[in-house]
Enzyme design. Structure first.
Site, PDB file in Angstrom:
ATOM      1  N   GLY A  71       0.895  -1.475   0.027  1.00 30.70           N
ATOM      2  CA  GLY A  71       0.128  -0.389  -0.050  1.00 30.70           C
ATOM      3  C   GLY A  71       1.359   1.149  -0.194  1.00 30.70           C
ATOM      4  N   ASP A 185      14.315  -6.389  12.109  1.00 32.55           N
ATOM      5  CA  ASP A 185      14.497  -6.049  10.778  1.00 32.55           C
ATOM      6  C   ASP A 185      14.542  -4.467  10.970  1.00 32.55           C
ATOM      7  OD1 ASP A 185      14.704  -5.433   8.333  1.00 32.55           O
ATOM      8  OD2 ASP A 185      12.895  -5.336   7.531  1.00 32.55           O
ATOM      9  N   ASP A 375      15.495  -1.081  41.753  1.00 34.97           N
ATOM     10  CA  ASP A 375      15.789  -0.335  43.404  1.00 34.97           C
ATOM     11  C   ASP A 375      15.466   0.595  43.154  1.00 34.97           C
ATOM     12  OD1 ASP A 375      16.412  -0.192  46.304  1.00 34.97           O
ATOM     13  OD2 ASP A 375      18.788   0.502  46.033  1.00 34.97           O
ATOM     14  N   ASP A 377      13.310   2.668  45.326  1.00 37.22           N
ATOM     15  CA  ASP A 377      13.714   3.709  46.470  1.00 37.22           C
ATOM     16  C   ASP A 377      15.310   4.086  47.007  1.00 37.22           C
ATOM     17  OD1 ASP A 377      14.415   1.568  48.364  1.00 37.22           O
ATOM     18  OD2 ASP A 377      13.023   1.562  49.206  1.00 37.22           O
ATOM     19  N   ASP A 454      35.685 -26.118  48.373  1.00 38.51           N
ATOM     20  CA  ASP A 454      37.374 -27.106  47.970  1.00 38.51           C
ATOM     21  C   ASP A 454      38.208 -26.911  49.324  1.00 38.51           C
ATOM     22  OD1 ASP A 454      38.944 -29.204  47.983  1.00 38.51           O
ATOM     23  OD2 ASP A 454      40.129 -27.879  46.097  1.00 38.51           O
ATOM     24  N   ARG A 492      31.244 -37.506  44.966  1.00 36.23           N
ATOM     25  CA  ARG A 492      32.494 -36.082  45.139  1.00 36.23           C
ATOM     26  C   ARG A 492      32.240 -34.803  44.029  1.00 36.23           C
ATOM     27  NH1 ARG A 492      38.808 -38.235  45.997  1.00 36.23           N
ATOM     28  NH2 ARG A 492      38.881 -38.531  43.415  1.00 36.23           N
TER      29      ARG A 492
END
Length: 522
Positions: A71, A185, A375, A377, A454, A492
């Site tokens: 169009g 696009d 956050d 405030d 560890d 482990r």
């Protein structure tokens, strides 16, 4: 600046269709030119959208602005207020397939969803009659971004001016993604300046190929424009990350006046996109700042999971120069990662918290911006109400009240009812970006996080060591917590197993092939 291709039927742009806008002169004296039609017009009359039907009474039509496959776009004047607008007229006779009708409905829905954003063309209303659909939008008279690029000396922007333009495009992408949309696009032709002034705001105008995101899905069709298409689009597995790639291509062009991927044929361009890296050695790149080059490189990462999100890119020092933190929108991926964090095993949550504690301040700039955005405030912690507000946005999912509290409780490791920055980081890290962009640093971070468990330094995490890490607050049997990561079932966890556990933590927000998302109550 780039051929447009698509395997996705869509109404194209605010220019009346895909392709280059064509500036035309002429006054149509209140009437739109007849597109012809005969039998097709009778057929089109059966297509109903439910839009208002008094367009001719509301608007006086003026000059033709451009046209495309579906169009025309005209300037028009509101008869009541005298305000000037742009009108995109779409021919119903060309909607021969149901998908074309759905595309128009989707485009109008998208414009409504994004209404009010400073860098997106304002949507006023949609009308129809028996032959046409009329989409009434803000009139932008400053020309395309593409034209301004070509008018610059050597088709280049200064770094300062380029950053201003790129910041506006990233805001559009971030807003789309927050609403569950992918633009699909992004290119200079699809951005118009509001006016001819040098400091005019930039407006995104074309959402004809845009589509909604549904978590857990991807797009499988190839759409967009060849020079700006992301690698994952060509691989038929794309999402919101593809918009960021396209903005990276535009940024490259703004800074050096050349395309990063070029070939004489479309197939050749695709090969370049898939296989090669942009060149940063030829002039003018040696004279361009390291910050600008770092920014472009992080947007043109071929792996979409390692690429910056639009909101992350807005936090980059180069593009943020002169911008404020308050201008940075909440990142859809941050909200998605928080939502995903709840689903992780307790040990994986512990591992992510340990990893977060090893990161330096400069590595967390984008997440600090996101934390500050939530956050409200500025107390230094996120409350339940602030989290509820952030998660109440128009997302591709819908969270019930108890789920917001559940997210807070999962993230809140010290059980004080608030989320501090370190807790926030653990739940929102972009693991794949960390691992892909700097593998050496990733290895060091994993080693440091692993060492927090560890305790005897023997290269393994045992149930006893996990029990001894007091901040975990564990009671009862420990062994089940290790099962997920214990790949070889020796009771482990090795460093290799620990790293694999961390790599499985990733963003789950991916797009859908078609149609708006169905909110998923959780």
């Amino acid at each position: 600046m780039g051929a447009c291709f698509s395997s996705h039927t869509a109404t194209a742009a605010a220019d009346g269709g895909s392709g280059k806008r064509q500036q035309r002169k002429g006054d149509h004296k209140g009437k739109l030119p007849d597109g012809g039609g005969g039998e097709k017009e009778k057929e089109a009359a059966r297509v109903e959208f439910g839009y208002e039907r008094d367009f001719e009474g509301r608007y006086q039509v003026g000059r033709l602005l451009g046209h495309g496959q579906f169009g025309y776009t005209f300037a028009a004047t509101d008869r009541a207020s005298g305000d000037r607008v742009a009108v995109k007229r779409i021919d119903k006779a060309k909607m021969v397939r149901p998908v074309a009708v759905e595309d128009v409905k989707r485009e109008v829905k998208i414009l409504k969803e994004l209404k009010g954003h400073e860098n997106i063309v304002h949507f006023y209303n949609a009308f129809e009659d028996d032959s046409y659909v009329y989409i009434v939008m803000e009139l932008c008279e400053g020309g395309e971004l593409l034209d301004r690029i070509l008018a610059k000396k050597n088709s280049r922007y200064s770094e300062k001016d380029a950053a201003v333009v790129v910041r506006q495009m990233l805001k559009v992408a971030a807003e789309c993604h927050l609403h569950g949309l992918v633009h699909r696009d992004m290119k200079p032709e699809n951005f118009l300046f509001k006016s001819t002034k040098e400091d005019s705001p930039l407006k995104a105008t074309d959402f004809g190929l845009s589509d909604f995101i549904k978590p857990g899905k991807k797009f499988h069709d190839i759409v967009g424009s060849a020079y700006y298409v992301a690698p994952e689009v060509l691989k038929r597995r794309s999402g919101p990350e593809s918009d960021v790639w396209s903005i990276g291509v535009i940024t490259y062009i703004l800074l050096c006046g050349r395309r990063p991927f070029w070939n004489k044929t479309e197939d050749g361009i695709f090969r370049e996109v898939l296989r090669n890296k942009p060149d940063f050695r030829k002039k003018p790149w040696p004279g361009i700042s390291s910050g600008a080059k770092d920014f472009v490189k992080k947007l043109l990462v071929k792996n979409p999971r390692a690429r910056l999100t639009a909101a992350q890119a807005l936090s980059h020092p180069w593009v943020r120069e002169g911008g404020e933190a308050s201008e940075i929108p909440v990142d859809i991926s941050v909200l998605s990662n928080m939502r995903q964090f709840v689903k992780y095993s307790r040990f994986k949550q512990f591992a992510l918290r340990a990893l977060a504690s090893t990161l330096k301040e400069e590595e967390l700039a984008d997440l600090k911006d996101q934390f500050d955005a939530i956050d409200v405030d500025k107390s230094g912690s996120i409350s339940i109400e602030e989290m509820r507000h952030a998660l109440a946005k128009d997302l591709p999912w819908r969270l019930k009240g108890p789920r917001v509290l559940e997210i807070i409780q999962a993230i809140d490791s010290n059980t004080d009812g608030l989320v501090d920055f370190e807790e926030f980081v653990a739940a929102t890290l972009h693991i794949h970006q960390m691992a892909e962009l700097d593998s050496e640093r990733w290895g060091l971070r994993c080693q440091a996080a692993f060492s927090k468990f560890d305790l005897d330094g023997d290269g393994y995490i045992t149930p006893d060591e996990l029990r001894m890490v007091q901040h975990t607050g564990l009671k009862g049997s420990i062994e089940p917590l290790l099962e997920e990561a214990d790949i070889d079932k020796d009771g482990r966890i090795s460093l290799s197993e620990f790293r694999k556990l961390l790599r499985t933590a990733s963003m789950s927000n991916l797009p859908s092939p078609r149609g708006p998302p169905n909110p998923q109550p959780l």
